[in-house]
Design a protein around this motif. Structure first.
Motif, PDB file in Angstrom:
ATOM      1  N   LEU A 216       0.801  -1.219   0.000  1.00 31.20           N
ATOM      2  CA  LEU A 216       0.000   0.000   0.000  1.00 31.20           C
ATOM      3  C   LEU A 216       0.834   1.271   0.000  1.00 31.20           C
ATOM      4  O   LEU A 216       0.283   2.373  -0.039  1.00 31.20           O
ATOM      5  CB  LEU A 216      -0.910   0.040   1.242  1.00 31.20           C
ATOM      6  CG  LEU A 216      -1.840  -1.131   1.514  1.00 31.20           C
ATOM      7  CD1 LEU A 216      -2.665  -0.854   2.774  1.00 31.20           C
ATOM      8  CD2 LEU A 216      -2.740  -1.389   0.335  1.00 31.20           C
TER       9      LEU A 216
ATOM     10  N   MET B 285      -0.749   5.098  -0.350  1.00 27.15           N
ATOM     11  CA  MET B 285      -0.871   5.673   0.981  1.00 27.15           C
ATOM     12  C   MET B 285      -0.108   6.992   1.066  1.00 27.15           C
ATOM     13  O   MET B 285      -0.619   8.003   1.572  1.00 27.15           O
ATOM     14  CB  MET B 285      -0.338   4.682   2.027  1.00 27.15           C
ATOM     15  CG  MET B 285      -0.530   5.116   3.463  1.00 27.15           C
ATOM     16  SD  MET B 285       0.356   4.005   4.600  1.00 27.15           S
ATOM     17  CE  MET B 285      -0.401   2.431   4.208  1.00 27.15           C
TER      18      MET B 285
ATOM     19  N   SER C   8      -5.931  -2.103  -3.074  1.00 26.16           N
ATOM     20  CA  SER C   8      -5.691  -0.656  -3.046  1.00 26.16           C
ATOM     21  C   SER C   8      -5.847  -0.046  -4.426  1.00 26.16           C
ATOM     22  O   SER C   8      -6.293   1.097  -4.569  1.00 26.16           O
ATOM     23  CB  SER C   8      -4.304  -0.359  -2.480  1.00 26.16           C
ATOM     24  OG  SER C   8      -3.289  -0.789  -3.360  1.00 26.16           O
TER      25      SER C   8
ATOM     26  N   TRP D 171      -6.523   2.223  -0.705  1.00 29.07           N
ATOM     27  CA  TRP D 171      -5.747   1.626   0.380  1.00 29.07           C
ATOM     28  C   TRP D 171      -6.533   1.596   1.690  1.00 29.07           C
ATOM     29  O   TRP D 171      -6.313   0.718   2.528  1.00 29.07           O
ATOM     30  CB  TRP D 171      -4.429   2.362   0.568  1.00 29.07           C
ATOM     31  CG  TRP D 171      -4.536   3.758   1.128  1.00 29.07           C
ATOM     32  CD1 TRP D 171      -4.664   4.925   0.433  1.00 29.07           C
ATOM     33  CD2 TRP D 171      -4.527   4.133   2.518  1.00 29.07           C
ATOM     34  NE1 TRP D 171      -4.741   5.998   1.290  1.00 29.07           N
ATOM     35  CE2 TRP D 171      -4.643   5.537   2.576  1.00 29.07           C
ATOM     36  CE3 TRP D 171      -4.413   3.417   3.704  1.00 29.07           C
ATOM     37  CZ2 TRP D 171      -4.667   6.251   3.773  1.00 29.07           C
ATOM     38  CZ3 TRP D 171      -4.432   4.116   4.920  1.00 29.07           C
ATOM     39  CH2 TRP D 171      -4.551   5.512   4.946  1.00 29.07           C
TER      40      TRP D 171
END
Length: 402
Positions: free
Chosen positions: A51, A55, A177, A182
């Motif tokens: 992720l 992120m 994601s 995510w």
């Protein structure tokens, strides 16, 4: 059966001296609930590897900074591992385990809803407490569930959750994601923890504490040379691993130029290879722990170096990411076995030092890896992995022959 240190250490040494009794359906249910918990917790722990890029983009931070979510989990976990048995005192162990799963649920939800980096860190810190508390209790609880003579068999089932999480979390996290975001991927780990908590509540018998614990025996072991070398091996190899592995996705994106689906396949190959490495590591450690440590370190060093030198080629990237996974699969078997050889008379206390060493190494690896990736690019962390893994190989030469 009780969960005192002396009895469990004896069980760890002599568990196969008698034929284990057949397990009842409830015993199977209880052990599988522990496996489900390990799967849920380790899935959440490894999820950031898949992720990291989205992120960081969503929170407006660098990938190196985003990687510090691993640091938060591990740093808090290191302290928890050292103090957990003291802090829980005489609380019922079933209540503690269910409470740790509840903490994992809340922590994962907080991380999924985090609007800034600090809330994300807070959520990951809570996960660190749940992780280390669970592993600190796992051997004692399994021994009480299945009996001393079947402790190894029980732990093998519990750690199956780790292997499955290693395969599923990074690859599925990357795919989810990309499809749903995510945050949805992070929220799904809260669902896994909720399922694990339900299974624990339904299947675990009441597990009253039989004794309080002290830190004295744990700290006393640090004066032994074998324990010192074992802890140093964990610190070097796992620092190297987590300095590089957290940033494998940016490397595959920026150097190998893979799309999300191909990255997920590469991470899946890493996970499958780690399961094979786990089996190989167990067999090699029984034959020669010195050789096993050297081979584990050498394979990780070769894999990371090959990626640095030739990782732009897709075939090379896939092959050596898998080799890295194989070496990583060996490590959780070889490194604790190596450390335990320095304290055969105090295996549980050595186990506490092992957990602390792993968590400290994860923290250091994420910090240095984040600094290196921000200043030297995606190749930098893998170079650091190469150096530290090679250093572990050199350390293996100092280990006593077995």
């Amino acid at each position: 059966m009780t969960d005192t240190t002396s009895e469990l250490d004896d069980a760890a040494i002599d568990f196969d001296t008698a034929e284990p009794a057949a397990w009842s359906a409830m015993t199977w249910f209880a052990v599988l609930s522990m496996a489900a918990t390990s799967f849920a917790l380790v899935s959440a722990e490894f999820l950031p590897a898949g992720l990291l890029t989205p992120m960081a983009r969503d929170l407006g931070i660098t990938e190196g900074t985003a990687g510090q979510v691993v640091t938060a989990t591990a740093s808090v976990g290191a302290v928890t591992a050292l103090l957990s048995n003291v802090l829980i005192g005489r609380l019922n162990r079933k209540a503690v385990l269910v409470g740790l799963s509840a903490l994992a649920i809340g922590s994962n939800i907080l991380a999924a809803l985090a609007t800034d980096f600090w809330l994300l860190l807070l959520g990951r810190a809570g996960l660190g407490i749940a992780l280390s508390g669970f592993w600190a209790l796992s051997v004692a609880v399994v021994a009480r569930l299945v009996g001393a003579n079947a402790t190894g068999r029980g732990m093998a089932i519990v750690t199956l959750g780790v292997s499955l999480a290693t395969i599923a979390a990074p690859s599925m996290g990357a795919l989810i994601s990309d499809w749903l975001g995510w945050r949805i991927a992070m929220a799904m780990t809260a669902g896994l923890a909720a399922l694990a908590m339900l299974l624990q509540a339904l299947s675990l018998p009441t597990l009253p504490a039989s004794t309080s614990n002290s830190l004295a025996d744990v700290f006393r072991l640090t004066g032994r040379r074998g324990v010192q070398l074992g802890m140093l091996a964990i610190l070097l190899l796992m620092t190297g691993h987590f300095a590089g592995s957290v940033y494998v996705r940016p490397f595959l994106e920026q150097v190998t130029l893979l799309e999300t689906e191909s990255i997920a396949l590469a991470l899946l190959g890493f996970g499958i290879a780690s399961v094979i490495g786990n089996v190989a590591g167990g067999r090699m450690a029984d034959a020669s722990i010195r050789l096993a440590l050297g081979v584990t370190a050498a394979l990780m060093a070769v894999a990371a170096l090959a990626l640095v030198l030739w990782g732009a080629h897709i075939g090379v990237a896939f092959a050596f990411v898998s080799l890295w996974g194989f070496a990583f699969g060996m490590a959780p078997v070889v490194l604790p076995t190596n450390l335990s050889r320095g304290a055969p008379d105090a295996l549980e206390a050595a186990g506490s030092l092992m957990v602390v060493s792993f968590q400290v190494a994860i923290s250091i690896g994420a910090v240095f890896g984040g600094y290196v990736v921000d200043h030297y690019g995606a190749v930098g962390p893998l170079t650091l992995t190469t150096v530290l893994a090679a250093s572990t190989g050199a350390l293996a030469l100092l280990q006593p022959r077995s």
